[in-house]
Design an enzyme around this catalytic site. Structure first.
Site, PDB file in Angstrom:
ATOM      1  N   GLY A   1     -13.724  -0.535  -7.538  1.00 44.41           N
ATOM      2  CA  GLY A   1     -14.960  -0.223  -8.250  1.00 44.41           C
ATOM      3  C   GLY A   1     -15.014   1.136  -8.920  1.00 44.41           C
TER       4      GLY A   1
ATOM      5  N   ASP B   1     -23.289   3.225   0.289  1.00 43.99           N
ATOM      6  CA  ASP B   1     -24.337   2.322   0.763  1.00 43.99           C
ATOM      7  C   ASP B   1     -24.610   2.665   2.229  1.00 43.99           C
ATOM      8  OD1 ASP B   1     -26.003   0.069   0.669  1.00 43.99           O
ATOM      9  OD2 ASP B   1     -24.407  -1.333   1.109  1.00 43.99           O
TER      10      ASP B   1
ATOM     11  N   THR C   1     -17.645   3.383   4.741  1.00 44.77           N
ATOM     12  CA  THR C   1     -16.344   3.494   4.062  1.00 44.77           C
ATOM     13  C   THR C   1     -15.969   4.962   3.865  1.00 44.77           C
ATOM     14  OG1 THR C   1     -16.793   1.423   2.909  1.00 44.77           O
ATOM     15  CG2 THR C   1     -15.046   2.807   2.007  1.00 44.77           C
ATOM     16  N   LEU C   2     -16.893   5.744   3.337  1.00 45.69           N
ATOM     17  CA  LEU C   2     -16.578   7.154   3.089  1.00 45.69           C
ATOM     18  C   LEU C   2     -16.397   7.918   4.396  1.00 45.69           C
ATOM     19  CD1 LEU C   2     -18.653   8.365   0.018  1.00 45.69           C
ATOM     20  CD2 LEU C   2     -16.173   8.144   0.234  1.00 45.69           C
TER      21      LEU C   2
ATOM     22  N   ASP D   1     -18.676  -5.020  -9.137  1.00 41.59           N
ATOM     23  CA  ASP D   1     -18.624  -6.465  -9.373  1.00 41.59           C
ATOM     24  C   ASP D   1     -19.618  -7.240  -8.517  1.00 41.59           C
ATOM     25  OD1 ASP D   1     -17.194  -6.087  -6.869  1.00 41.59           O
ATOM     26  OD2 ASP D   1     -16.519  -8.159  -7.097  1.00 41.59           O
TER      27      ASP D   1
HETATM   28  P1  5GP Z   1     -20.494   1.382   2.395  1.00 38.52           P
HETATM   29  O1  5GP Z   1     -19.305   1.485   3.305  1.00 38.52           O
HETATM   30  O2  5GP Z   1     -21.053   2.713   1.963  1.00 38.52           O
HETATM   31  O3  5GP Z   1     -21.552   0.486   2.999  1.00 38.52           O
HETATM   32  O4  5GP Z   1     -20.034   0.531   1.179  1.00 38.52           O
HETATM   33  C1  5GP Z   1     -19.466   0.997   0.068  1.00 38.52           C
HETATM   34  C2  5GP Z   1     -18.901  -0.169  -0.712  1.00 38.52           C
HETATM   35  O5  5GP Z   1     -19.762  -1.328  -0.664  1.00 38.52           O
HETATM   36  C3  5GP Z   1     -18.793   0.180  -2.163  1.00 38.52           C
HETATM   37  O6  5GP Z   1     -17.560   0.773  -2.463  1.00 38.52           O
HETATM   38  C4  5GP Z   1     -18.942  -1.180  -2.823  1.00 38.52           C
HETATM   39  O7  5GP Z   1     -17.694  -1.829  -2.841  1.00 38.52           O
HETATM   40  C5  5GP Z   1     -19.834  -1.958  -1.908  1.00 38.52           C
HETATM   41  N1  5GP Z   1     -21.228  -1.944  -2.382  1.00 38.52           N
HETATM   42  C6  5GP Z   1     -22.298  -1.378  -1.780  1.00 38.52           C
HETATM   43  N2  5GP Z   1     -23.420  -1.561  -2.493  1.00 38.52           N
HETATM   44  C7  5GP Z   1     -23.046  -2.279  -3.595  1.00 38.52           C
HETATM   45  C8  5GP Z   1     -23.781  -2.780  -4.739  1.00 38.52           C
HETATM   46  O8  5GP Z   1     -24.993  -2.619  -4.903  1.00 38.52           O
HETATM   47  N3  5GP Z   1     -23.031  -3.438  -5.669  1.00 38.52           N
HETATM   48  C9  5GP Z   1     -21.702  -3.650  -5.546  1.00 38.52           C
HETATM   49  N4  5GP Z   1     -21.089  -4.314  -6.530  1.00 38.52           N
HETATM   50  N5  5GP Z   1     -20.990  -3.194  -4.493  1.00 38.52           N
HETATM   51  C10 5GP Z   1     -21.656  -2.502  -3.518  1.00 38.52           C
END
Ligand code: 5GP
Length: 175
Positions: free
Chosen positions: A44, A103, A107-108, A159
């Site tokens: 992404g 989000d 992940t980070l 995506d």
């Molecule tokens: P986290 O580990 O912070 O929950 O997730 C990060 C990853 O979740 C992002 O790199 C992305 O791949 C996915 N993600 C979170 N929110 C969205 C969203 O609103 N749209 C999309 N396409 N991907 C998201």
């Protein structure tokens, strides 16, 4: 199948361009006189990263990682897998993780902890989009493009089921 007409534009192409340029200036100032390794999180962040580096005028190296969570059941436990590691050692380097959206933050958080253990000179995060309402773990965001509400967004690299990465703007699927 979701059609492009069902997508509501949230952040325009020109607003993205201006904000990315400003982030580039912030990075130039923060790392003046240094070299940095930008580590893009596949897939992404690719569009964001490629626009961002053209606004950065200090020496950079580029590297990539790919991650995957184990799915809903284990996401909350912070279970993230590294599908692709960086191609070069980061020890002693100034590392900037470049992510499309933060989000839950899991992940980070995982990437920060994994790379911190390799003793970089410094490590920080640059994200285009921040959904703070969904955070389950605190992550320091040194550079942040836009704060957004809790909606599923697509476009500009992001995506939905593999589609919409090529939209030049950021949009949300209509409710
Ligand atoms: P986290 O580990 O912070 O929950 O997730 C990060 C990853 O979740 C992002 O790199 C992305 O791949 C996915 N993600 C979170 N929110 C969205 C969203 O609103 N749209 C999309 N396409 N991907 C998201």
């Amino acid at each position: 199948m979701v059609q492009e007409e069902t997508i509501e534009e949230l952040i325009s192409e020109s607003a993205i361009r201006k904000r990315v340029a400003a982030l580039g200036q912030e990075i130039n100032a923060a790392y003046a006189g240094k070299e940095i390794v930008l580590v893009g999180v596949l897939t992404g962040a690719v569009l964001f990263l490629s626009d961002l580096i053209r606004c950065i005028h200090i020496p950079i190296e580029l590297d990539f990682v790919a991650t995957s969570s184990y799915g809903q059941a284990t996401r909350s436990s912070g279970e993230v897998r590294l599908l692709k590691d960086v191609s070069h050692p980061i020890q002693g380097k100034h590392v900037l993780l470049v992510e499309d959206i933060v989000d839950t933050g899991l992940t980070l958080r995982y990437l920060l902890e994994t790379f911190q253990a390799r003793h970089p000179a410094s490590i920080a995060c640059c994200v285009l989009l921040d959904k703070p309402s969904r955070r389950v773990t605190d992550v320091p965001l040194k550079f942040r493009g836009f704060e957004i509400e809790d909606r599923f967004v697509v476009g500009y690299g992001l995506d939905y089921a593999g589609r919409f990465r090529n939209l030049p703007y950021i949009g949300a699927l209509r409710k």
